[in-house]
Design a protein around this motif. Structure first.
Motif, PDB file in Angstrom:
ATOM      1  N   ARG A 177      -9.087  -1.638   1.555  1.00  0.00           N
ATOM      2  CA  ARG A 177      -8.204  -2.417   2.436  1.00  0.00           C
ATOM      3  C   ARG A 177      -6.752  -2.243   2.031  1.00  0.00           C
ATOM      4  O   ARG A 177      -5.878  -2.075   2.872  1.00  0.00           O
TER       5      ARG A 177
ATOM      6  N   ASN B  92      -5.632   1.130   3.124  1.00  0.00           N
ATOM      7  CA  ASN B  92      -5.462   1.166   4.584  1.00  0.00           C
ATOM      8  C   ASN B  92      -4.185   0.466   5.021  1.00  0.00           C
ATOM      9  O   ASN B  92      -3.509   0.915   5.938  1.00  0.00           O
ATOM     10  N   ALA B  93      -3.870  -0.660   4.331  1.00  0.00           N
ATOM     11  CA  ALA B  93      -2.654  -1.398   4.683  1.00  0.00           C
ATOM     12  C   ALA B  93      -1.433  -0.517   4.444  1.00  0.00           C
ATOM     13  O   ALA B  93      -0.519  -0.458   5.269  1.00  0.00           O
TER      14      ALA B  93
ATOM     15  N   LEU C 194      -1.391   2.751   4.418  1.00  0.00           N
ATOM     16  CA  LEU C 194      -1.415   3.812   5.423  1.00  0.00           C
ATOM     17  C   LEU C 194      -0.904   3.308   6.762  1.00  0.00           C
ATOM     18  O   LEU C 194      -0.154   3.990   7.452  1.00  0.00           O
ATOM     19  N   ALA C 195      -1.309   2.074   7.115  1.00  0.00           N
ATOM     20  CA  ALA C 195      -0.900   1.508   8.398  1.00  0.00           C
ATOM     21  C   ALA C 195       0.613   1.344   8.441  1.00  0.00           C
ATOM     22  O   ALA C 195       1.260   1.654   9.440  1.00  0.00           O
ATOM     23  N   VAL C 196       1.204   0.886   7.327  1.00  0.00           N
ATOM     24  CA  VAL C 196       2.654   0.724   7.274  1.00  0.00           C
ATOM     25  C   VAL C 196       3.324   2.086   7.413  1.00  0.00           C
ATOM     26  O   VAL C 196       4.256   2.272   8.192  1.00  0.00           O
TER      27      VAL C 196
ATOM     28  N   ALA D 255       2.173   4.757   8.776  1.00  0.00           N
ATOM     29  CA  ALA D 255       1.943   5.335  10.099  1.00  0.00           C
ATOM     30  C   ALA D 255       2.837   4.702  11.160  1.00  0.00           C
ATOM     31  O   ALA D 255       3.095   5.299  12.201  1.00  0.00           O
ATOM     32  N   ALA D 256       3.306   3.462  10.898  1.00  0.00           N
ATOM     33  CA  ALA D 256       4.089   2.755  11.918  1.00  0.00           C
ATOM     34  C   ALA D 256       5.585   2.839  11.650  1.00  0.00           C
ATOM     35  O   ALA D 256       6.388   2.294  12.386  1.00  0.00           O
TER      36      ALA D 256
ATOM     37  N   PHE E  40       4.744   2.724  17.109  1.00  0.00           N
ATOM     38  CA  PHE E  40       4.652   1.277  16.916  1.00  0.00           C
ATOM     39  C   PHE E  40       5.364   0.543  18.047  1.00  0.00           C
ATOM     40  O   PHE E  40       4.859  -0.446  18.587  1.00  0.00           O
TER      41      PHE E  40
ATOM     42  N   GLU F 162       3.429   0.385  21.224  1.00  0.00           N
ATOM     43  CA  GLU F 162       2.384  -0.636  21.171  1.00  0.00           C
ATOM     44  C   GLU F 162       2.983  -2.029  21.352  1.00  0.00           C
ATOM     45  O   GLU F 162       2.429  -2.880  22.055  1.00  0.00           O
TER      46      GLU F 162
END
Lengths: 126, 264
Positions: free
Chosen positions: B93, B96-97, B99-101, B103-104, B116, B119
């Protein structure tokens, strides 16, 4: 007997078992949907290798993420090694981790704590 | 596949055991229940049940010396599986967090990137429809950016974008969102803000960018931005508002730059 060779997929690790040398290597992530189908042949291979002669079984792991059933399967594997060790069969595990991923070292150490056979957690490139 | 049938039967037995309130608080039930939940989450087809089978049998054993020893081993083993896989999930997790940051985020300005913002735009549009209130958006373009790049090089161009991003963020309200839309263009989303109010904010943006400030840029560079503002009604498509803002931005450029124009 036969070697074991599985290519890595997105959810399963690469597995190479060399019958002659007794070296079993696993690398990558392990979160298969069908964990049983994936691990049973690996555990079978280990059981056959342990039953056939005195060749030491050397397990080398470069594993990253694992889901619950993979964790359980690895404990099954280590249980087999522990039993073989108790019967005097030489076995060992070396679990390699990347210096950038210290958490893997903590997890490998947690796995290790119940076993008495040689089990090393090693920093890659050290 | 025949071999799995036995497991399906076992699964039913385990579900029955777990549903029986009589065993609540039992350590084996707790461990079994956690493991069972994990399998439901992780596998579309539950097939790996040998451990559950042993655990279930252990739970069913009469309390003899041997049985209780085996039972204790089973409970501690199940707890260990759960403990380790919990740690794996936490590690995953956290990764992933990150990676999410990543990626955005736009790597240069560290503002939200185009993906981002697209979306957010869709989400804001859905919210506008739900609450029947308009929102506004502003397209912000750095004036003469190509000239800065050509004359001073990309390093200075990047510094100009970074300074612009900071000035924009400093002038926005806490709930406005600013992202890098592409090249030297920024998009600002202003939730629940009608067009005329948004124009006021946009003028503030122009002022914030062009006002004298501590800067790493060569003295000859005077940064300014042009802004096109458009209101997006609750029933309008955000793409349409974007096109309107783009036309307004073009007008602001044509009218001499360093200004904001409201579409329509």
């Amino acid at each position: 007997m036969t070697d074991l060779n599985y290519e890595a997929t997105t959810s399963t690790p690469q597995v190479d078992g060399c019958w002659e040398t007794g070296v079993l290597e696993m690398r990558g992530d392990s979160y298969p949907e069908h964990s049983y189908r994936f691990f049973v042949p690996v555990l079978d291979w280990v059981a056959r290798r342990l039953a056939d002669g005195e060749v030491p079984l050397v397990v080398e792991l470069h594993l990253l993420y694992m889901n619950t059933s993979s964790v359980k399967s690895m404990m099954d594997l280590f249980d087999m090694l522990e039993e073989a060790h108790a019967h005097g069969h030489p076995v060992s595990v070396s679990w390699y981790y990347d210096p950038e991923n210290e958490r893997i070292a903590e997890l490998a150490t947690e796995f290790k704590e119940d076993y008495t056979f040689p089990f090393e957690v090693l920093r890659r490139g050290a | 596949m025949a071999p799995w049938r036995k497991d399906e039967h076992l699964l039913h037995q385990i579900a029955t055991l777990l549903a029986d309130p009589q065993h609540d608080g039992h350590p084996m039930k707790t461990a079994l229940s956690l493991l069972y939940q994990r399998f439901l989450e992780e596998t579309s087809q539950i097939e790996r049940l040998t451990e559950l089978a042993d655990a279930y049998q252990a739970a069913q054993l009469e309390a003899s010396e041997e049985a209780s020893e085996r039972y204790r081993r089973q409970v501690s083993r199940l707890q260990k599986v759960i403990r380790i896989s919990d740690q794996y999930q936490q590690a995953m997790r956290a990764e992933n967090a990150t990676l999410a940051v990543t990626a955005a985020c736009d790597a240069l300005t560290e503002l939200p990137n185009r993906r981002f913002m697209s979306e957010r735009l869709a989400a804001e549009s859905a919210r506008a429809l739900r609450f029947d209130k308009p929102f506004s958006l502003a397209l912000v373009d750095v004036d003469n950016f190509k000239g800065i790049n050509d004359r001073h090089g990309h390093g200075v161009g990047d510094a100009a974008l970074l300074q612009t991003a900071r000035s924009l963020c400093a002038a926005l309200r806490a709930y406005d969102i600013c992202g890098r839309w592409g090249g030297d263009e920024f998009l600002v989303i202003m939730p629940e803000t009608p067009g005329p109010d948004a124009l006021g904010i946009a003028l503030r943006l122009c002022q914030s960018v062009s006002s004298p400030q501590e800067s790493e840029l060569p003295r000859s560079i005077r940064l300014s931005v042009s802004v096109g503002v458009a209101e997006c009604g609750p029933h309008s498509a955000p793409e349409e508002a974007l096109a309107e803002a783009d036309r307004a931005l073009y007008q602001a450029k044509a009218a001499g730059r360093n200004q904001a124009i409201l579409a329509g």
